[in-house]
Design a protein around this motif. Structure first.
Motif, PDB file in Angstrom:
ATOM      1  N   THR A  66      44.876  52.041  -3.231  1.00  0.00           N
ATOM      2  CA  THR A  66      44.962  53.302  -2.489  1.00  0.00           C
ATOM      3  C   THR A  66      44.906  53.111  -0.973  1.00  0.00           C
ATOM      4  N   ASP A  67      44.572  51.914  -0.501  1.00  0.00           N
ATOM      5  CA  ASP A  67      44.549  51.687   0.949  1.00  0.00           C
ATOM      6  C   ASP A  67      45.943  51.521   1.526  1.00  0.00           C
ATOM      7  N   ASN A  68      46.897  51.196   0.680  1.00  0.00           N
ATOM      8  CA  ASN A  68      48.274  50.993   1.122  1.00  0.00           C
ATOM      9  C   ASN A  68      49.074  52.270   0.872  1.00  0.00           C
ATOM     10  N   ASP A  69      49.678  52.809   1.932  1.00  0.00           N
ATOM     11  CA  ASP A  69      50.316  54.115   1.829  1.00  0.00           C
ATOM     12  C   ASP A  69      51.517  54.111   0.885  1.00  0.00           C
ATOM     13  N   SER A  70      52.359  53.094   0.961  1.00  0.00           N
ATOM     14  CA  SER A  70      53.535  53.031   0.088  1.00  0.00           C
ATOM     15  C   SER A  70      53.122  52.920  -1.379  1.00  0.00           C
ATOM     16  N   LEU A  71      52.099  52.110  -1.639  1.00  0.00           N
ATOM     17  CA  LEU A  71      51.633  51.951  -3.012  1.00  0.00           C
ATOM     18  C   LEU A  71      50.897  53.198  -3.490  1.00  0.00           C
ATOM     19  N   LEU A  72      50.166  53.841  -2.591  1.00  0.00           N
ATOM     20  CA  LEU A  72      49.494  55.091  -2.945  1.00  0.00           C
ATOM     21  C   LEU A  72      50.518  56.141  -3.373  1.00  0.00           C
ATOM     22  N   LEU A  73      51.635  56.219  -2.668  1.00  0.00           N
ATOM     23  CA  LEU A  73      52.684  57.163  -3.025  1.00  0.00           C
ATOM     24  C   LEU A  73      53.185  56.895  -4.444  1.00  0.00           C
ATOM     25  N   ARG A  74      53.392  55.654  -4.782  1.00  0.00           N
ATOM     26  CA  ARG A  74      53.881  55.315  -6.118  1.00  0.00           C
ATOM     27  C   ARG A  74      52.826  55.591  -7.177  1.00  0.00           C
TER      28      ARG A  74
ATOM     29  N   ILE B 192      56.657  56.634  13.685  1.00  0.00           N
ATOM     30  CA  ILE B 192      57.904  56.801  12.954  1.00  0.00           C
ATOM     31  C   ILE B 192      58.071  55.776  11.828  1.00  0.00           C
ATOM     32  N   ALA B 193      57.106  54.896  11.664  1.00  0.00           N
ATOM     33  CA  ALA B 193      57.241  53.826  10.678  1.00  0.00           C
ATOM     34  C   ALA B 193      57.023  54.297   9.249  1.00  0.00           C
ATOM     35  N   HIS B 194      56.616  55.560   9.065  1.00  0.00           N
ATOM     36  CA  HIS B 194      56.302  56.054   7.727  1.00  0.00           C
ATOM     37  C   HIS B 194      57.208  57.209   7.308  1.00  0.00           C
ATOM     38  N   GLN B 195      58.362  57.353   7.932  1.00  0.00           N
ATOM     39  CA  GLN B 195      59.202  58.501   7.640  1.00  0.00           C
ATOM     40  C   GLN B 195      59.731  58.482   6.214  1.00  0.00           C
ATOM     41  N   ARG B 196      60.013  57.294   5.696  1.00  0.00           N
ATOM     42  CA  ARG B 196      60.495  57.206   4.313  1.00  0.00           C
ATOM     43  C   ARG B 196      59.431  57.720   3.351  1.00  0.00           C
ATOM     44  N   GLU B 197      58.178  57.287   3.551  1.00  0.00           N
ATOM     45  CA  GLU B 197      57.097  57.748   2.686  1.00  0.00           C
ATOM     46  C   GLU B 197      56.902  59.260   2.800  1.00  0.00           C
ATOM     47  N   GLN B 198      57.022  59.783   4.027  1.00  0.00           N
ATOM     48  CA  GLN B 198      56.876  61.213   4.204  1.00  0.00           C
ATOM     49  C   GLN B 198      57.946  61.978   3.426  1.00  0.00           C
ATOM     50  N   ALA B 199      59.178  61.497   3.487  1.00  0.00           N
ATOM     51  CA  ALA B 199      60.260  62.165   2.782  1.00  0.00           C
ATOM     52  C   ALA B 199      60.056  62.109   1.280  1.00  0.00           C
ATOM     53  N   GLN B 200      59.667  60.936   0.780  1.00  0.00           N
ATOM     54  CA  GLN B 200      59.435  60.789  -0.658  1.00  0.00           C
ATOM     55  C   GLN B 200      58.271  61.654  -1.124  1.00  0.00           C
TER      56      GLN B 200
ATOM     57  N   GLN C  46      49.912  38.467   7.700  1.00  0.00           N
ATOM     58  CA  GLN C  46      48.866  39.171   6.963  1.00  0.00           C
ATOM     59  C   GLN C  46      49.248  40.640   6.756  1.00  0.00           C
ATOM     60  N   ALA C  47      49.801  41.258   7.788  1.00  0.00           N
ATOM     61  CA  ALA C  47      50.219  42.664   7.688  1.00  0.00           C
ATOM     62  C   ALA C  47      51.325  42.821   6.658  1.00  0.00           C
ATOM     63  N   TYR C  48      52.256  41.882   6.632  1.00  0.00           N
ATOM     64  CA  TYR C  48      53.362  41.947   5.685  1.00  0.00           C
ATOM     65  C   TYR C  48      52.860  41.838   4.244  1.00  0.00           C
ATOM     66  N   ILE C  49      51.964  40.885   4.007  1.00  0.00           N
ATOM     67  CA  ILE C  49      51.490  40.638   2.648  1.00  0.00           C
ATOM     68  C   ILE C  49      50.585  41.767   2.168  1.00  0.00           C
ATOM     69  N   SER C  50      49.721  42.248   3.048  1.00  0.00           N
ATOM     70  CA  SER C  50      48.756  43.275   2.651  1.00  0.00           C
ATOM     71  C   SER C  50      49.315  44.680   2.758  1.00  0.00           C
ATOM     72  N   GLY C  51      50.337  44.847   3.599  1.00  0.00           N
ATOM     73  CA  GLY C  51      50.848  46.193   3.846  1.00  0.00           C
ATOM     74  C   GLY C  51      49.979  47.002   4.778  1.00  0.00           C
ATOM     75  N   ASP C  52      49.029  46.349   5.438  1.00  0.00           N
ATOM     76  CA  ASP C  52      48.125  47.029   6.360  1.00  0.00           C
ATOM     77  C   ASP C  52      48.646  46.849   7.788  1.00  0.00           C
ATOM     78  N   PRO C  53      49.139  47.923   8.430  1.00  0.00           N
ATOM     79  CA  PRO C  53      49.751  47.792   9.755  1.00  0.00           C
ATOM     80  C   PRO C  53      48.758  47.475  10.866  1.00  0.00           C
ATOM     81  N   ARG C  54      47.455  47.557  10.580  1.00  0.00           N
ATOM     82  CA  ARG C  54      46.472  47.302  11.632  1.00  0.00           C
ATOM     83  C   ARG C  54      46.564  45.866  12.157  1.00  0.00           C
ATOM     84  N   SER C  55      46.962  44.938  11.290  1.00  0.00           N
ATOM     85  CA  SER C  55      47.099  43.549  11.741  1.00  0.00           C
ATOM     86  C   SER C  55      48.225  43.405  12.751  1.00  0.00           C
ATOM     87  N   VAL C  56      49.276  44.225  12.610  1.00  0.00           N
ATOM     88  CA  VAL C  56      50.357  44.207  13.602  1.00  0.00           C
ATOM     89  C   VAL C  56      49.830  44.698  14.942  1.00  0.00           C
ATOM     90  N   GLY C  57      49.002  45.744  14.913  1.00  0.00           N
ATOM     91  CA  GLY C  57      48.388  46.243  16.145  1.00  0.00           C
ATOM     92  C   GLY C  57      47.517  45.195  16.805  1.00  0.00           C
TER      93      GLY C  57
END
Length: 271
Positions: free
Chosen positions: A217-225, A258-266, A27-38
């Motif tokens: 907008t709930d997904n950080d990677s997609l929000l960046l794009r 540290i899981a969002h460093q790529r997004e931070q750099a972009q 579910q976390a992979y498909i939705s991009g929501d890391p809370r499911s991993v937690g």
């Protein structure tokens, strides 16, 4: 008068726990929501003392998803000590080594997949590694051919194949391959949307990206794009969305994530 027996809750079996945890990770992979991993990590926490391969794979998957690669590697190596050539562990180790730039080791782990039934997956694994080591065009040809086969891949394996193909299309600027993969891959999972919008951004299709991601907008990677597309169009919503992402980045830093460093750099680059 007889007393009614006291009802006690049945402790879930390891099998039930692994099913629930794997569902949360998917579910976390498909939705991009890391809370499911937690949630998956919390679910298996009471079983930390149990060193079964099933739980070890879940732990490794969680560690990989949260970029704790050394811990993931440790779990996988324990499994391979118990079950040499265990395919899921080899796949995951190959992926970790690929991300970390250990290309020779990653390829060796792909090659260790010995079961004939895994031949297609082995070819995908090798092609993915080779694409990072000077064999980009040959890898794209292999992946294109494999996409045309009805190889009995699971949905998860098909998603993996399509994402590799989308990455190759982007890196080669191969419009024909992009058309094939985007007509084939799923449309709404977070990784698929990321791949589609990366292609569109690379070709200046800002409006298409905004239309595709306006409700993401709930997904950080997609929000960046979405922010990138809005800034290119001088859309006033870009400022609001950039503030939202900046707030999230501040929270990540406070937590030491540290899981969002790529997004931070972009994000730093586009701002």
């Amino acid at each position: 008068q007889q007393r009614m027996p006291i009802q006690t809750s049945k402790k879930p079996s390891i099998g039930e726990i692994t099913l629930k945890a794997n569902a949360l990770i998917s579910q976390a992979y498909i939705s991009g929501d890391p809370r499911s991993v937690g949630q998956a990590e919390a679910l298996i926490a009471p079983y930390a003392a149990i060193q079964s391969p099933e739980l070890g794979l879940i732990r490794a998957n969680i560690y990989q998803s949260t970029h704790r690669f050394d811990q993931a590697r440790s779990e996988l190596e324990k499994i391979l000590q118990q079950i040499p050539h265990q395919s899921d562990s080899l796949f995951m180790l190959a992926n970790i080594n690929l991300v970390q730039g250990r290309f020779d080791t990653a390829r060796e782990q792909c090659e260790q997949l010995q079961d004939a039934s895994l031949l297609v997956l082995k070819m995908i694994c090798v092609a993915q590694v080779d694409s990072m080591t000077g064999k980009l065009s040959a890898s794209a040809q292999t992946i294109s051919q494999l996409m045309q086969l009805n190889a009995g891949l699971t949905d998860e394996q098909q998603r993996w194949l399509h994402l590799i193909a989308a990455d190759l299309a982007l890196r080669l600027n191969d419009a024909a391959l992009a058309k094939v993969v985007f007509n084939t891959m799923d449309g709404q999972s977070a990784p698929a949307l990321t791949a589609r919008t990366d292609w569109l951004l690379a070709h200046g299709q800002w409006a298409s990206v905004k239309n595709m991601l306006s409700h993401s907008t709930d997904n950080d990677s997609l929000l960046l794009r979405l922010i990138i597309s809005e800034k290119k169009q001088h859309d006033p919503l870009a400022t609001q969305h950039a503030q939202l992402l900046a707030q999230r980045i501040a929270i990540w830093r406070q937590r030491g994530e540290i899981a969002h460093q790529r997004e931070q750099a972009q994000f730093a680059y586009v701002m």
